[in-house]
Design a protein around this motif. Structure first.
Motif, mmCIF file in Angstrom:
data_model
loop_
_atom_site.group_PDB
_atom_site.id
_atom_site.type_symbol
_atom_site.label_atom_id
_atom_site.label_comp_id
_atom_site.label_asym_id
_atom_site.label_seq_id
_atom_site.Cartn_x
_atom_site.Cartn_y
_atom_site.Cartn_z
ATOM 1 N N ALA A 72 -75.468 -48.248 76.331
ATOM 2 C CA ALA A 72 -75.831 -47.233 77.319
ATOM 3 C C ALA A 72 -75.830 -45.840 76.707
ATOM 4 C CB ALA A 72 -74.872 -47.296 78.502
ATOM 5 N N LEU A 73 -74.953 -45.592 75.748
ATOM 6 C CA LEU A 73 -74.924 -44.291 75.082
ATOM 7 C C LEU A 73 -76.232 -44.019 74.352
ATOM 8 C CD1 LEU A 73 -71.288 -44.125 73.658
ATOM 9 C CD2 LEU A 73 -72.359 -42.414 75.114
ATOM 10 N N HIS A 74 -76.743 -45.034 73.663
ATOM 11 C CA HIS A 74 -78.045 -44.880 72.994
ATOM 12 C C HIS A 74 -79.123 -44.524 74.019
ATOM 13 C CE1 HIS A 74 -77.186 -46.210 68.850
ATOM 14 N NE2 HIS A 74 -76.313 -47.036 69.393
ATOM 15 N N GLU A 75 -79.130 -45.266 75.128
ATOM 16 C CA GLU A 75 -80.136 -45.013 76.167
ATOM 17 C C GLU A 75 -79.938 -43.635 76.789
ATOM 18 O OE1 GLU A 75 -79.515 -48.156 78.877
ATOM 19 O OE2 GLU A 75 -80.281 -49.734 77.548
ATOM 20 N N GLY A 76 -78.672 -43.266 77.017
ATOM 21 C CA GLY A 76 -78.394 -41.976 77.638
ATOM 22 C C GLY A 76 -78.892 -40.811 76.816
ATOM 23 N N LEU A 77 -78.739 -40.908 75.494
ATOM 24 C CA LEU A 77 -79.220 -39.846 74.617
ATOM 25 C C LEU A 77 -80.743 -39.784 74.628
ATOM 26 C CD1 LEU A 77 -76.738 -40.287 71.642
ATOM 27 C CD2 LEU A 77 -77.092 -38.181 72.938
ATOM 28 N N GLU A 78 -81.386 -40.950 74.611
ATOM 29 C CA GLU A 78 -82.843 -40.983 74.598
ATOM 30 C C GLU A 78 -83.426 -40.486 75.917
ATOM 31 O OE1 GLU A 78 -84.734 -41.563 72.072
ATOM 32 O OE2 GLU A 78 -83.123 -42.143 70.692
ATOM 33 N N GLN A 79 -82.761 -40.811 77.027
ATOM 34 C CA GLN A 79 -83.292 -40.501 78.353
ATOM 35 C C GLN A 79 -82.706 -39.223 78.955
ATOM 36 O OE1 GLN A 79 -82.673 -44.045 80.734
ATOM 37 N NE2 GLN A 79 -83.624 -45.371 79.194
ATOM 38 N N GLN A 80 -81.924 -38.492 78.170
ATOM 39 C CA GLN A 80 -81.356 -37.202 78.588
ATOM 40 C C GLN A 80 -80.564 -37.325 79.895
ATOM 41 O OE1 GLN A 80 -84.651 -34.445 78.680
ATOM 42 N NE2 GLN A 80 -84.841 -34.389 76.464
ATOM 43 N N GLN A 81 -79.635 -38.304 79.908
ATOM 44 C CA GLN A 81 -78.806 -38.531 81.087
ATOM 45 C C GLN A 81 -77.574 -37.623 81.129
ATOM 46 O OE1 GLN A 81 -77.870 -42.690 80.759
ATOM 47 N NE2 GLN A 81 -79.936 -43.367 81.317
ATOM 48 N N PHE A 82 -77.281 -36.950 80.042
ATOM 49 C CA PHE A 82 -76.096 -36.103 79.966
ATOM 50 C C PHE A 82 -76.409 -34.701 80.488
ATOM 51 C CE2 PHE A 82 -75.490 -39.402 76.816
ATOM 52 C CZ PHE A 82 -74.160 -39.775 77.009
ATOM 53 N N HIS A 83 -75.391 -34.052 81.013
ATOM 54 C CA HIS A 83 -75.546 -32.654 81.397
ATOM 55 C C HIS A 83 -74.204 -31.942 81.223
ATOM 56 C CE1 HIS A 83 -73.891 -34.330 85.165
ATOM 57 N NE2 HIS A 83 -73.481 -33.098 85.435
ATOM 58 N N LEU A 84 -74.251 -30.622 81.258
ATOM 59 C CA LEU A 84 -73.055 -29.810 81.061
ATOM 60 C C LEU A 84 -72.676 -29.101 82.350
ATOM 61 C CD1 LEU A 84 -73.807 -28.127 77.602
ATOM 62 C CD2 LEU A 84 -72.425 -30.166 78.046
ATOM 63 N N VAL A 85 -71.373 -28.941 82.547
ATOM 64 C CA VAL A 85 -70.860 -28.056 83.583
ATOM 65 C C VAL A 85 -69.968 -27.030 82.887
ATOM 66 C CG1 VAL A 85 -70.976 -29.799 85.391
ATOM 67 C CG2 VAL A 85 -68.863 -29.543 84.072
ATOM 68 N N TYR A 86 -69.726 -25.917 83.560
ATOM 69 C CA TYR A 86 -68.985 -24.820 82.938
ATOM 70 C C TYR A 86 -67.794 -24.434 83.817
ATOM 71 C CZ TYR A 86 -72.972 -24.619 79.868
ATOM 72 O OH TYR A 86 -73.935 -24.963 78.961
ATOM 73 N N GLN A 87 -66.598 -24.445 83.210
ATOM 74 C CA GLN A 87 -65.393 -24.048 83.943
ATOM 75 C C GLN A 87 -64.981 -22.646 83.507
ATOM 76 O OE1 GLN A 87 -61.604 -26.274 83.477
ATOM 77 N NE2 GLN A 87 -61.539 -26.229 85.720
ATOM 78 N N PRO A 88 -64.895 -21.720 84.461
ATOM 79 C CA PRO A 88 -64.573 -20.323 84.113
ATOM 80 C C PRO A 88 -63.149 -20.181 83.566
ATOM 81 C CG PRO A 88 -65.500 -20.488 86.322
ATOM 82 C CD PRO A 88 -65.168 -21.874 85.899
ATOM 83 N N GLN A 89 -62.972 -19.178 82.739
ATOM 84 C CA GLN A 89 -61.668 -18.770 82.231
ATOM 85 C C GLN A 89 -61.455 -17.310 82.627
ATOM 86 O OE1 GLN A 89 -62.253 -19.486 78.033
ATOM 87 N NE2 GLN A 89 -61.544 -21.600 78.167
ATOM 88 N N VAL A 90 -60.274 -16.995 83.183
ATOM 89 C CA VAL A 90 -59.991 -15.630 83.632
ATOM 90 C C VAL A 90 -58.650 -15.182 83.072
ATOM 91 C CG1 VAL A 90 -61.288 -15.985 85.768
ATOM 92 C CG2 VAL A 90 -58.815 -16.325 85.754
ATOM 93 N N ARG A 91 -58.461 -13.887 83.033
ATOM 94 C CA ARG A 91 -57.191 -13.333 82.559
ATOM 95 C C ARG A 91 -56.132 -13.500 83.645
ATOM 96 N NH1 ARG A 91 -58.223 -11.483 77.813
ATOM 97 N NH2 ARG A 91 -60.270 -10.593 77.316
ATOM 98 N N VAL A 92 -54.952 -13.925 83.222
ATOM 99 C CA VAL A 92 -53.877 -14.230 84.159
ATOM 100 C C VAL A 92 -53.452 -12.981 84.925
ATOM 101 C CG1 VAL A 92 -51.486 -15.035 84.378
ATOM 102 C CG2 VAL A 92 -53.071 -16.177 82.791
ATOM 103 N N GLN A 93 -53.356 -11.853 84.255
ATOM 104 C CA GLN A 93 -52.793 -10.649 84.861
ATOM 105 C C GLN A 93 -53.656 -10.078 85.973
ATOM 106 O OE1 GLN A 93 -49.789 -9.496 84.266
ATOM 107 N NE2 GLN A 93 -49.319 -10.995 82.668
ATOM 108 N N ASP A 94 -54.973 -9.994 85.758
ATOM 109 C CA ASP A 94 -55.819 -9.307 86.743
ATOM 110 C C ASP A 94 -57.017 -10.112 87.227
ATOM 111 O OD1 ASP A 94 -57.433 -9.307 84.525
ATOM 112 O OD2 ASP A 94 -57.392 -7.136 84.225
ATOM 113 N N GLY A 95 -57.184 -11.347 86.750
ATOM 114 C CA GLY A 95 -58.287 -12.174 87.217
ATOM 115 C C GLY A 95 -59.638 -11.838 86.640
#
Length: 395
Positions: A139-162
């Motif tokens: 399935a990994l081979h197929e996933g790479l060929e068929q572009q089944q993967f995607h990215l999500v982004y988790q924010p990072q903030v400063r503890v003191q002031d956000g």
């Protein structure tokens, strides 16, 4: 039996050195007959070996003896290199009496051991329906060929002031048949098969392209790097190419590695990381405090950041089991990082009480569901605009 990180040795030190490692492994495996009744021993191909026991009751003893044989490092090209192993056991039964069936079952069990980071696993039909590990590889081979993967982004903030300061790219996969596959499951299979190089390179290039759309002048991008990728001699050049093609500034890219990423060959890791930092790229040590390296090794690495593992966050609240120990680990990590000039990032922050403890201890940056989960590209861009407006309102 399959060697751990053998591809890294081949790619990082050369195939001739890889052959030397295989020879040394074979020499050690021959010593098994002195402690258990080995009927036969063979190399199946590549870094895969197999041996036959004449007594099923000796499986545990053979596992222990094999693990002990790999405790000492191998001497390769003047370097002391540690390599682990994963064992898969299959036992003759009325439904598995042919060699081919036994080998397939042992191979499936070995993948489970590798995925769970255990030394060994014994095949059980209930534990391995339809040979999921083998299905994942295809399935990994197929996933790479068929572009089944995607990215999500988790924010990072400063503890003191956000104040928002960065985001981590997280890989997600939803297969049309297997459904949502957890990264902890498919990354191990990708590393074992070598597909992680292709997959990891795609992640870096895609993340840099996505980040170019962020309307924020100083936000940095964090991307996880596999130990297999880091062992590639060409990896620094691949990073340079990804940055040039996307136009993302190297000083705003943070590459996250785990301690297992440099345990195999510290000297090779140092060379790769120094080359990356010479480009302006920053380096982060992920899951700090959960690996097996010594503090001396960590001090030798060219690092800019350490990330405290989320498991310490869960125990950080007062009156919870392990809270005192978790607090001590965070406090000592912050103190050490301050001396070394490293940024400290806390992962998995879910409650305001955890953030308050981090603020008291002097931790600089945090990420987790208290701020936001991993967000798809459009949702992250909307979140970023809203958060920046809130920051201007607080100012």
């Amino acid at each position: 039996m399959d060697l751990d990180r053998f591809k890294q040795v081949n790619d990082g030190l050369g195939h001739a050195v890889g052959d030397v490692l295989l020879t040394q492994v074979a020499q050690r495996l021959r010593l098994l007959s002195s402690s258990v009744a080995v009927g036969s021993l063979a190399r199946l191909g590549g870094d895969e070996f197999a041996f036959l026991l004449t007594d099923e009751a000796q499986i545990d003893a053979a596992t222990t003896a094999t693990e002990a044989l790999f405790a000492a490092p191998f001497l390769l090209a003047g370097r002391a290199v540690h390599t682990g192993l994963s064992l898969g056991w299959s036992v003759v039964s009325p439904s598995a009496s042919e060699v081919g069936t036994l080998l397939r079952q042992a191979d499936a069990a070995m993948y489970i051991a590798k995925r769970s980071q255990a030394i060994a696993h014994r095949y059980s039909p209930a534990a391995q329906p339809r040979h999921r590990a083998l299905a994942l590889e295809q399935a990994l081979h197929e996933g790479l060929e068929q572009q089944q993967f995607h990215l999500v982004y988790q924010p990072q903030v400063r503890v003191q002031d956000g104040t928002v300061c960065g985001a981590e790219a997280l890989l997600r996969w939803e297969h049309p048949v297997l459904g949502v596959v957890a990264p902890d499951e498919f990354i191990v299979v990708a590393e074992a098969t070598g597909l992680i190089v292709r997959l990891g390179n795609w992640v870096l290039r895609r993340a840099c392209q996505d980040a170019r759309r962020w309307k924020h002048p100083t936000l940095h991008l964090s991307v996880n790097i596999s130990a297999v990728q880091l062992a590639q001699v060409s990896f620094p050049e691949m990073v340079r190419s990804a940055l040039q093609q996307s136009g993302w500034p190297p000083e705003r890219l943070v590459l996250e590695i785990t301690e297992t990423g440099f345990l195999t060959d510290l000297a090779l890791t140092q060379t790769s990381l120094q080359s990356l930092r010479a480009q302006g790229v920053r380096v982060s040590l992920d899951d700090f405090g959960t690996g097996y390296s010594s503090l001396a090794q960590v001090l030798e690495l060219p690092l800019d950041e350490v990330k405290i593992d989320r498991r310490f966050m869960h125990a950080l609240d007062d009156n919870l089991p392990g809270s005192a120990g978790a607090r001590a680990i965070v406090q000592s990590t912050v103190a050490l990082s301050s001396v070394l000039g490293l940024t400290v990032v806390a992962e998995g922050v879910e409650r305001e009480t955890q953030r308050e403890v981090l603020r008291q201890l002097g931790c600089e940056v945090m990420q987790g569901w208290l701020v936001a989960p991993g967000l798809p590209v459009p949702a992250f861009e909307r979140w970023l605009v809203d958060w920046m407006e809130q920051e201007r309102g607080r100012a």
